[in-house]
Design a protein around this motif. Structure first.
Motif, mmCIF file in Angstrom:
data_model
loop_
_atom_site.group_PDB
_atom_site.id
_atom_site.type_symbol
_atom_site.label_atom_id
_atom_site.label_comp_id
_atom_site.label_asym_id
_atom_site.label_seq_id
_atom_site.Cartn_x
_atom_site.Cartn_y
_atom_site.Cartn_z
ATOM 1 N N TYR B 353 6.366 -6.361 -7.473
ATOM 2 C CA TYR B 353 6.122 -7.385 -6.447
ATOM 3 C C TYR B 353 4.649 -7.538 -6.105
ATOM 4 O O TYR B 353 4.200 -8.614 -5.733
ATOM 5 C CB TYR B 353 6.892 -7.068 -5.162
ATOM 6 N N LEU B 354 3.879 -6.453 -6.161
ATOM 7 C CA LEU B 354 2.496 -6.520 -5.685
ATOM 8 C C LEU B 354 1.490 -6.456 -6.825
ATOM 9 O O LEU B 354 0.299 -6.645 -6.610
ATOM 10 C CB LEU B 354 2.225 -5.371 -4.702
ATOM 11 N N ASP B 355 1.994 -6.145 -7.998
ATOM 12 C CA ASP B 355 1.116 -5.942 -9.140
ATOM 13 C C ASP B 355 0.006 -4.938 -8.812
ATOM 14 O O ASP B 355 -1.156 -5.140 -9.131
ATOM 15 C CB ASP B 355 0.521 -7.289 -9.614
ATOM 16 N N GLU B 356 0.407 -3.872 -8.151
ATOM 17 C CA GLU B 356 -0.552 -2.807 -7.822
ATOM 18 C C GLU B 356 0.060 -1.485 -8.245
ATOM 19 O O GLU B 356 1.285 -1.365 -8.332
ATOM 20 C CB GLU B 356 -0.772 -2.739 -6.295
ATOM 21 N N ASP B 357 -0.788 -0.507 -8.484
ATOM 22 C CA ASP B 357 -0.260 0.831 -8.706
ATOM 23 C C ASP B 357 0.010 1.463 -7.351
ATOM 24 O O ASP B 357 -0.717 1.218 -6.398
ATOM 25 C CB ASP B 357 -1.283 1.674 -9.475
ATOM 26 N N PRO B 358 1.048 2.286 -7.283
ATOM 27 C CA PRO B 358 1.329 2.910 -5.997
ATOM 28 C C PRO B 358 0.180 3.807 -5.554
ATOM 29 O O PRO B 358 -0.341 4.588 -6.351
ATOM 30 C CB PRO B 358 2.598 3.736 -6.247
ATOM 31 N N ILE B 359 -0.208 3.674 -4.298
ATOM 32 C CA ILE B 359 -1.295 4.499 -3.770
ATOM 33 C C ILE B 359 -0.799 5.923 -3.519
ATOM 34 O O ILE B 359 -1.495 6.884 -3.775
ATOM 35 C CB ILE B 359 -1.835 3.870 -2.464
ATOM 36 N N LEU B 360 0.431 6.021 -3.060
ATOM 37 C CA LEU B 360 1.019 7.340 -2.833
ATOM 38 C C LEU B 360 2.093 7.591 -3.895
ATOM 39 O O LEU B 360 3.013 6.787 -4.034
ATOM 40 C CB LEU B 360 1.637 7.411 -1.433
ATOM 41 N N PRO B 361 2.005 8.678 -4.625
ATOM 42 C CA PRO B 361 2.952 8.898 -5.719
ATOM 43 C C PRO B 361 4.327 9.331 -5.217
ATOM 44 O O PRO B 361 4.470 9.821 -4.097
ATOM 45 C CB PRO B 361 2.299 10.024 -6.519
ATOM 46 N N ASN B 362 5.289 9.146 -6.072
ATOM 47 C CA ASN B 362 6.629 9.684 -5.860
ATOM 48 C C ASN B 362 6.681 11.122 -6.357
ATOM 49 O O ASN B 362 5.820 11.541 -7.106
ATOM 50 C CB ASN B 362 7.614 8.889 -6.727
ATOM 51 N N VAL B 363 7.758 11.782 -5.999
ATOM 52 C CA VAL B 363 8.057 13.076 -6.599
ATOM 53 C C VAL B 363 8.942 12.798 -7.812
ATOM 54 O O VAL B 363 9.791 11.895 -7.772
ATOM 55 C CB VAL B 363 8.802 13.955 -5.581
ATOM 56 N N GLU B 364 8.719 13.561 -8.896
ATOM 57 C CA GLU B 364 9.512 13.366 -10.096
ATOM 58 C C GLU B 364 11.013 13.466 -9.758
ATOM 59 O O GLU B 364 11.436 14.377 -9.036
ATOM 60 C CB GLU B 364 9.146 14.463 -11.098
#
Lengths: 317, 492, 318
Positions: B353-364
């Motif tokens: 939706y934003l065409d951005e990389d997430p600033i805060l990562p997820n946990v695997e």
């Protein structure tokens, strides 16, 4: 204010008033019957039951009756049932009452629940005394800490509507059983009874200040019904009820006085202009019943006007 | 494995007995660098703590506990028939976040909530992301929180989630990662506010010596957020908080927030819906309600549309909502976006939706409906954390390294019978922060739940609720499972 | 063909109730070979009726009646035009199974392929499948015809033996039921084979035909989605394909999505529900109420979950 909140405040207050009354009545009765013979004792308990409008349970002695009126949860008017109901109502609206009110009501509840008939029967005053005090404390906190806004007026309504019912029932029960004998000897059975009546309305001392210790039934009736200053009198209650209803009407910006307010105005007027000799000459039982009917009308009208009004009629406005 | 901090150990003998038991391990320590020196932002606090005798600390802890009890800040624990009221354990020592760290968190959270809102709008309308195969359709449709009734409904400002509590953890490298999104009825914000009030009372000097960003405006911000959702033709909207009632574990918070905002705290039985308008029954007559901050689950808000037996909602409420005559915060059906299996797709959702990389990562995260991932997880149950997708509050969870063979067997069967219902993640070493335990300062695992408000714009009060796993070595921070909390300071 | 339909529903309460809120799904759909020309809905006591289109495209009407009432009557009248359905071949090529596969993988039929509240697999259904060797063979159309015929042959039509919330197991066990049960069995079997299937509620014009289902009631059947042909209706109650005599009012995953009426009221009362339906070719004027035979049954007292405390505790606070 939400109708549900008003309803809970109203009933909390009524139940608390009822519990206090029962505690006082039981305390006095158990004290009075200590040194009396069995027939008098039976009569006295009958009068207590009459005044609380309760049917007599089967084969009940003083011990069983005390249990029934204090701890029996199947009896919805028992002391413990009333305090539980007051607490339950308060618990529903904890955020509306001060934390002090809740704490003391909760303490009162815990105290009455901890005891049982075996632990209190030998020393009933040690049990009923603190209940009366606890109730006075809660009422004092209510009046001195809670802001006297809409909620407080519903508490007032509950307290005084309940008080009128309890006082008139008590008067009625006494007049029914005592009217037979017209002579009162100081120290005699009837004399003791009338004093007990005043005491169960916490009015003995103020009665004496008004009339001296000369105990006469019609004066008692005059004091408990028509005295303008005593907060225990029905007339005082009528005035308070009317004031609270006027305030509620103003807060909720009702242009026309509602039914409850009209009933309360009429109720107060009948008491303001009543004469005790007329009441006695006529029929006190009918008079007391009429008061209770008027009070019942006010209760119903308050409920219909503020709490359980029909959605249909409310939408039409 | 665990090394004593040399410098602290020395100090402990002379000046700082409070820190004698403090240990550092592989987990990131909020207060100390690996070599045992205090991080810059913690240095004044550390110095002050060394000056204070344990008895003094103990006394302040008591002062704090009494303050909580007196204010009635409690939650209810249910086990038997009668619930017990408990205070939520409060830890004396603040958790400190630097301005720089916070700026990144703020951006990352705003980005995430913006994307999740767009996702919700999309799946309840065109479903582009499903058609494009970025998120599997069956993952959405099989979610028990997906509300088909929400399809095609236009809502004010397209805001589905107005109140969010996002759970973050700090990993070994010191970076924050998102652990969980709470998009339905996130709770705990009252503890955040109460912690701060108590902190100011217990450590006034230290608090004022730091430049801590204020959080007291949360109530005001929440109110403006809710107001922004009101139907456009209602310039002076009536806003209420809908609570399930006094028996709910978070009832205290409901009363607290209603008071903070100066709005009515209503129950379902106070509400009436007629001709698509919602009213509350007051002593002054029926009063129209425009915005409902509801703390009642979707299933219960309207017995006509959802669960038929519910008495916690109002019949017809959803029809009034569909007609646009009342706003609900949060919208029904937001739970589909905080489903733990969908969580794995949030980075892709942000990108989409934003065409951005997430600033805060997820946990695997391993999806157990995938055969290959499931095989891997079942072979490594003793190392992983398994969670049920729709649960919260730390329930329905297996922490592999702390589990028994029997518990693992139970979960193996649960997973095999309903793989969609579970996910697995590596066991994370949550960061640890100094806590005051039994007269000494010890390290305990913590997480962070900031509260995000989405109305006319996005507001995040600086900080959030730092939850603490008070049991030594425990990783579970939930209040129902032995967790506590502490004040969170964001420096300016 | 034009039809005029009159559908009367009457709720009688054993004591007065108030604050009724109700949703009604009675307006015939306009799609494919069917068009709703006129629809009128009225209630007694009177109410302001509002409507919306639900996510499946059904028109839902709803209203509330705040005052006290002991009876609630809903009168729905519609005029509908139905043209003959698309002609189908006797059978499809076997290739259709393959087409179905790719259709299901790519498209929006997920809801109609997975089990739903009333249409789901069960042990009894497995037994039934084994007994009649129901598995993918021939082509989807042929198999669906077989299933429809099988339900017709194997199940007795027996009104009032099952209730609106009966599961298919009840019907499978007894081998009897009503149109709703048969539709659910057929849907469950179809979905099991990987064919998208949905539930249709509506009316059937009898006009002298020897149908098993009652002429003066609402009807229900199943629709299956076939590649190149779309939604195709099967009426297992009467073992016929749907055609010019079937009028669709609502579609959904199963009955739970499309009850003709759904409501709630305040008060303690038992409910007696009467329903009457008349479908007639529209050359004749809409029939008067007295001509419609009403069917009455008494429902169990509404089970209200009144454990407030328990519901309050159940709420998840995240």
């Amino acid at each position: 204010m939400l109708s549900r909140v008003a309803d809970s405040l109203y009933w909390m207050s009524r139940y608390l008033e009822r519990a206090e009354h029962t505690a006082r009545l039981l305390d006095l009765t158990l004290n009075l019957t200590l040194d009396q013979d069995a027939s008098v004792e039976v009569e006295r308990w009958q009068m207590v039951l009459d005044s609380l409008r309760l049917p007599k349970p089967e084969a009940a002695d003083a011990y069983q009756l005390t249990q029934y009126l204090t701890f029996d949860l199947r009896n919805k008017d028992s002391l413990v049932a009333c305090i539980s109901a007051a607490r339950e109502n308060a618990g529903q609206i904890r955020e509306q009452i001060s934390s002090e009110m809740w704490e003391h009501l909760n303490q009162l509840y815990l105290m009455v629940r901890r005891a049982n008939i075996e632990t209190i029967y030998n020393q009933p005053h040690g049990y009923f005394g603190p209940i009366k005090e606890g109730s006075h404390l809660i009422q004092g906190i209510t009046d001195s800490i809670m802001s006297h806004g809409e909620g407080w007026h519903f508490i007032q309504l509950g307290r005084y509507i309940e008080r009128v019912g309890l006082t008139t029932s008590l008067l009625d029960a006494h007049f029914k059983s005592m009217l037979k004998s017209d002579k009162l000897t100081a120290g005699g059975q009837d004399y003791i009874s009338w004093v007990a009546l005043l005491k169960s309305c916490t009015s003995f001392e103020s009665y004496c200040q008004t009339y001296t210790a000369d105990i006469r039934p019609e004066r008692i009736a005059e004091f408990l019904l028509l005295n303008a200053e005593s907060p225990r009198s029905v007339r005082f209650a009528a005035k308070t009820i009317q004031t609270s209803l006027e305030t509620l009407s103003r807060i909720n910006s009702k242009l026309k006085p509602g039914r409850a307010q009209r009933y309360a105005g009429r109720f107060r007027a009948t008491l303001d202009y009543a004469q005790v000799d007329e009441i006695m000459a006529d029929n006190i039982h009918n008079y007391l019943e009429n008061i209770q009917r008027q009070c019942g009308q006010i209760h119903t009208a308050v409920h219909q006007q503020y709490i359980a009004y029909s959605v249909e009629s409310a939408l039409a406005h | 494995m665990e090394q004593q901090i040399s410098s602290i150990t020395e100090l402990s003998k002379s000046q700082a007995p409070s820190f004698a038991n403090y240990e550092l391990d592989a987990a990131y320590d909020e207060m100390f660098e690996h070599d045992g020196t205090a991080r810059a932002q913690y240095r004044p606090l550390f110095n002050r703590l060394q000056e204070l005798a344990p008895s003094e600390l103990k006394q302040r802890q008591q002062t704090a506990d009494i303050a909580f009890l007196n204010q009635g800040i409690t939650f209810t624990v249910y086990g038997n028939n009668e619930g017990t009221e408990r205070i939520f354990p409060y830890d004396l020592l603040p958790r400190i976040i630097t301005a720089e760290e916070w700026t990144k968190l703020e951006k990352g959270l705003a980005q995430r909530i913006t994307a999740l809102n767009l996702f919700l709008k999309d799946i309840y309308h065109e479903g582009r992301i499903l058609n494009d195969g970025v998120v599997p359709r069956d993952l959405v449709y099989s979610c028990k929180h997906y509300r088909r009734e929400m399809r095609g409904i236009r809502i004010r400002r397209d805001i589905y989630v107005s109140v969010v509590g996002t759970d973050l953890v700090r990993l070994n490298d010191g970076e924050f990662a998102i652990l969980e999104d709470n998009l339905r009825v996130p709770s705990g914000v009252s503890y955040m506010l109460a912690n701060r009030q108590v902190m100011k009372r217990v450590f006034p000097g230290m608090f004022s010596s730091y430049n801590v960003q204020p959080i007291d405006h949360y109530g005001q911000a929440l109110l403006s957020t809710l107001r922004a959702l009101a139907p456009p033709n209602r310039p002076d909207p009536t806003i209420v908080l809908l609570t399930p009632g006094v028996f709910n574990s978070a009832y205290y918070e409901h009363t607290f927030l209603a008071r903070q905002m100066g709005i009515e705290l209503v129950e379902g039985r106070d509400l009436i819906v007629h001709d698509n308008i919602v009213y509350m029954r007051t002593t002054g007559g029926l009063r129209r309600v425009d915005v409902i901050y509801r703390r009642v689950d979707d299933d219960f808000i309207d017995p006509l549309t959802f669960r038929p037996g519910s008495i916690l909602g109002a019949p017809g409420l959803f029809n009034a909502y569909r007609a646009g005559n009342v706003a609900l915060a949060n919208a029904p059906g937001t739970g589909v976006a905080d489903d733990k299996a969908l969580y794995a797709f949030v980075p892709a959702i942000i990108k989409y939706y934003l065409d951005e990389d997430p600033i805060l990562p997820n946990v695997e995260t391993y999806l157990l409906s995938d055969d290959k991932q499931r095989r891997h997880v079942l072979a490594n149950l003793d190392k992983l954390v398994v969670k049920a997708v729709g649960e919260s509050g730390g329930y329905g969870m297996l922490i592999g390294p702390h589990s028994t063979a029997q518990e693992r067997e139970v979960f193996k069967q649960l997973i095999e019978s309903d793989p969609r219902n579970y996910i697995a993640q590596p066991t994370l070493a949550l960061s640890r922060a100094p806590c005051f335990i039994d007269g000494r300062v010890e390290a305990r695992h913590v997480d962070l739940r900031p509260y995000i408000l989405y109305g006319e714009n996005i507001t995040i009060v600086p900080g959030g609720l730092t939850r603490v796993a008070l049991r030594r070595g425990s990783l579970v921070v939930n209040s129902s499972q032995g967790g506590g909390s502490k004040d969170t300071w964001v420096l300016s | 063909m034009f039809y005029s339909i009159r559908h009367i529903t009457r709720f009688s309460y054993s004591s007065p109730v108030s604050e009724s809120a109700m949703e009604v799904r009675m307006q015939p759909r306009s799609e494919a070979n069917q068009k709703c020309i006129r629809f009128d809905l009225a209630t007694q006591p009177r109410s302001k009726i509002q409507g919306y289109r639900d996510h499946i495209g059904n028109i839902v009407h709803h209203f509330s009646i705040p005052g006290r009432h002991q009876q609630l009557k809903i009168n729905a009248e519609a005029t509908v035009e139905v043209t003959p359905a698309l002609a189908l071949p006797q059978a499809l090529p076997t290739q259709a199974w393959h087409d179905l596969e790719s259709l299901c993988a790519s498209d929006e039929y997920w809801d109609y392929l997975v089990p739903s509240r009333y249409a789901h697999s069960s042990e009894l259904l497995d037994v039934f499948k084994k007994e009649w060797n129901i598995e993918r063979r021939d082509d989807p159309l042929t198999l669906l015809h077989e299933i429809s015929a099988l339900i017709y042959e194997e199940f007795d039509y027996a009104p009032q033996t099952t209730s609106v919330d009966s599961t298919i197991d009840h019907a499978l066990e007894e081998r009897r039921g009503v149109c709703q049960d048969f539709a659910h069995v057929m849907i469950a079997l179809g979905r099991d084979l990987g064919i998208p299937c949905r539930y249709v509620s509506g009316y059937l014009y009898h006009g002298g035909a020897r149908d098993r289902s009652a002429a003066d009631a609402t009807h229900a059947w199943a629709e299956a989605y076939l590649p190149d042909f779309g939604w195709i209706g099967f009426d297992p109650t009467n073992n016929i394909m749907t055609g010019e005599r079937h009028i669709r009012t609502a579609v959904g995953r199963d009955y739970a999505d499309v009850p003709p009426t759904k409501g709630i009221f305040k008060g303690k009362a038992n409910t007696e529900l009467s329903v009457g339906v008349q479908v007639s070719p529209t050359e004749a004027p809409p029939p008067g109420e007295e001509m419609i035979q009403m069917h009455t049954w008494i429902s169990e007292p509404a089970q209200i979950e009144d454990d407030l405390q328990q519901q309050q505790q159940q709420q998840q606070q995240q």
